[in-house]
Design an enzyme around this catalytic site. Structure first.
Site, PDB file in Angstrom:
ATOM      1  N   LYS A 134       0.889  -1.339  -0.090  1.00 37.23           N
ATOM      2  CA  LYS A 134      -0.126  -0.097  -0.091  1.00 37.23           C
ATOM      3  C   LYS A 134       0.723   1.013   0.040  1.00 37.23           C
ATOM      4  CE  LYS A 134      -4.284  -2.461   1.620  1.00 37.23           C
ATOM      5  NZ  LYS A 134      -4.474  -2.773   2.699  1.00 37.23           N
ATOM      6  N   GLN A 179      -5.240  -1.606   9.225  1.00 37.69           N
ATOM      7  CA  GLN A 179      -4.479  -3.035   8.085  1.00 37.69           C
ATOM      8  C   GLN A 179      -5.696  -4.275  10.035  1.00 37.69           C
ATOM      9  OE1 GLN A 179      -3.514  -3.245   5.609  1.00 37.69           O
ATOM     10  NE2 GLN A 179      -3.996  -5.622   5.895  1.00 37.69           N
ATOM     11  N   ASP A 193     -11.245   2.407   2.701  1.00 40.16           N
ATOM     12  CA  ASP A 193     -11.436   1.067   3.282  1.00 40.16           C
ATOM     13  C   ASP A 193     -13.043   0.682   2.401  1.00 40.16           C
ATOM     14  OD1 ASP A 193      -9.332  -0.811   2.809  1.00 40.16           O
ATOM     15  OD2 ASP A 193      -8.931  -0.570   5.334  1.00 40.16           O
TER      16      ASP A 193
END
Ligand code: NAP
Length: 283
Positions: A53, A97, A120
């Site tokens: 990422k 995460q 997200d």
């Protein structure tokens, strides 16, 4: 029939180039798009994911900040960090995460992220926005799948799509996105009876289960589009999907490979959400 391959790597490259252009346009206005990634603990897969990422972001000109915290971090301290990132105007996207250490409530943590920075797309507000067709951040994996269908010019209107798997981050949002395109959608799960009877009727099948060979050639209508979200290991330890690729490609009209399919598209859609978040703050 031998299916045409939908090349996720090539599509993701195009998307990264588009994001790089949008990033440069914001930079020209004095805005540096910025993604903050929070990693708690030492989960080996998560370490790899966050590295990707950061690298993807930097490649497109986005700033990425990786905050690492020990697994012993308290939930209260994590929530305080997220609240600080929410309030920081230089940060446009906040990503925590997953998975988090066991002592933390993932739901509470995700709900602490500002919906305006939820790149997200896991926040309840983002899920609700998708449900009612309002602007919000769509989860990256199903959004990437939809882009793959768009890339072949596939018109979903009136088509029958079968989604295998009903997770909150893949199967359910995928079904909503397909419905939003006027497909007729069947969503299936571990207790679905006679999956094959359903998939044989499907114009589009999206497999998001996490088990090898969930979809085999005898379950696919000739010419159907098959999108394989699964990430598994085969007997040789190589990455493979949920779909028996070798068999299904002889029946399907289009198919996504693993690796090189949905995975790179998922990564690319995070960049799209981040630049979109930054553009929204620019007005
Ligand atoms: P998940 O939360 O474990 O959900 C799996 C779903 O599959 C559940 O809804 C389950 O049903 C259903 N299922 C299990 N066995 C089934 C069967 N035999 N027939 C039909 N449905 C069945 O998984 P996820 O997070 O959605 O991920 C799914 C897969 O996609 C995994 O391999 C994951 O690694 C991969 N993935 C890939 C990417 C990418 O970027 N490529 C991103 C995300 C996920 P129940 O609800 O009844 O238990």
């Amino acid at each position: 029939m031998t299916a045409q391959i939908i090349d996720g790597n090539a599509l993701a490259k195009n998307i990264r180039e588009e994001v790089a252009g949008r990033t440069a346009a914001l930079q020209a206005k004095g805005i540096q798009p910025h993604l903050a990634i929070v990693l708690v603990g030492e989960d080996p897969a998560s370490q790899v994911y966050v590295r990707h990422k950061v690298a993807d972001s930097e490649q497109t000109g986005l700033k990425a900040t990786l905050e690492r915290h020990p697994a012993t971090l308290s939930e209260a301290d994590l929530l305080a960090r997220i609240t600080a990132l929410n309030a920081d105007p230089s940060v446009h996207g906040v990503l925590v995460q997953l998975p988090l250490p066991r002592h933390m409530d993932s739901h509470r943590v995700i709900e602490t992220i500002s919906p305006a920075k939820d790149v997200d797309g896991f926040h309840v507000a983002s899920a609700g926005a998708l449900l009612v067709g309002q602007p919000g951040f769509w989860p990256c994996t199903p959004h990437g799948c939809l882009k793959m269908l768009d890339s072949i010019g596939y018109d979903l209107e009136g088509k029958h799509a079968v989604v295998i798997g009903r997770s909150n981050i893949v199967g359910k949002p995928m079904a909503l996105m397909l419905l939003g395109r006027d497909a007729t959608v069947t969503i299936t799960h571990s207790r679905t009876r006679d999956l094959k009877a359903l998939t044989l009727q499907a114009d589009v099948v999206v497999a998001a289960v996490g088990k090898r060979n969930v979809l085999t050639a005898d379950m696919v209508k000739p010419g159907a589009v098959v999108i394989d979200v699964g990430m598994n290991r085969n007997d040789e330890g190589k990455l493979c999907g949920d779909v028996d690729f070798a068999g299904v490609k002889e029946v399907a009209g289009w198919i996504t490979p693993v690796p090189g399919g949905v995975g790179p598209m998922t990564r690319a859609m995070l960049l799209v959400n981040t630049i979109t978040a930054a553009e929204r703050t620019a007005g």
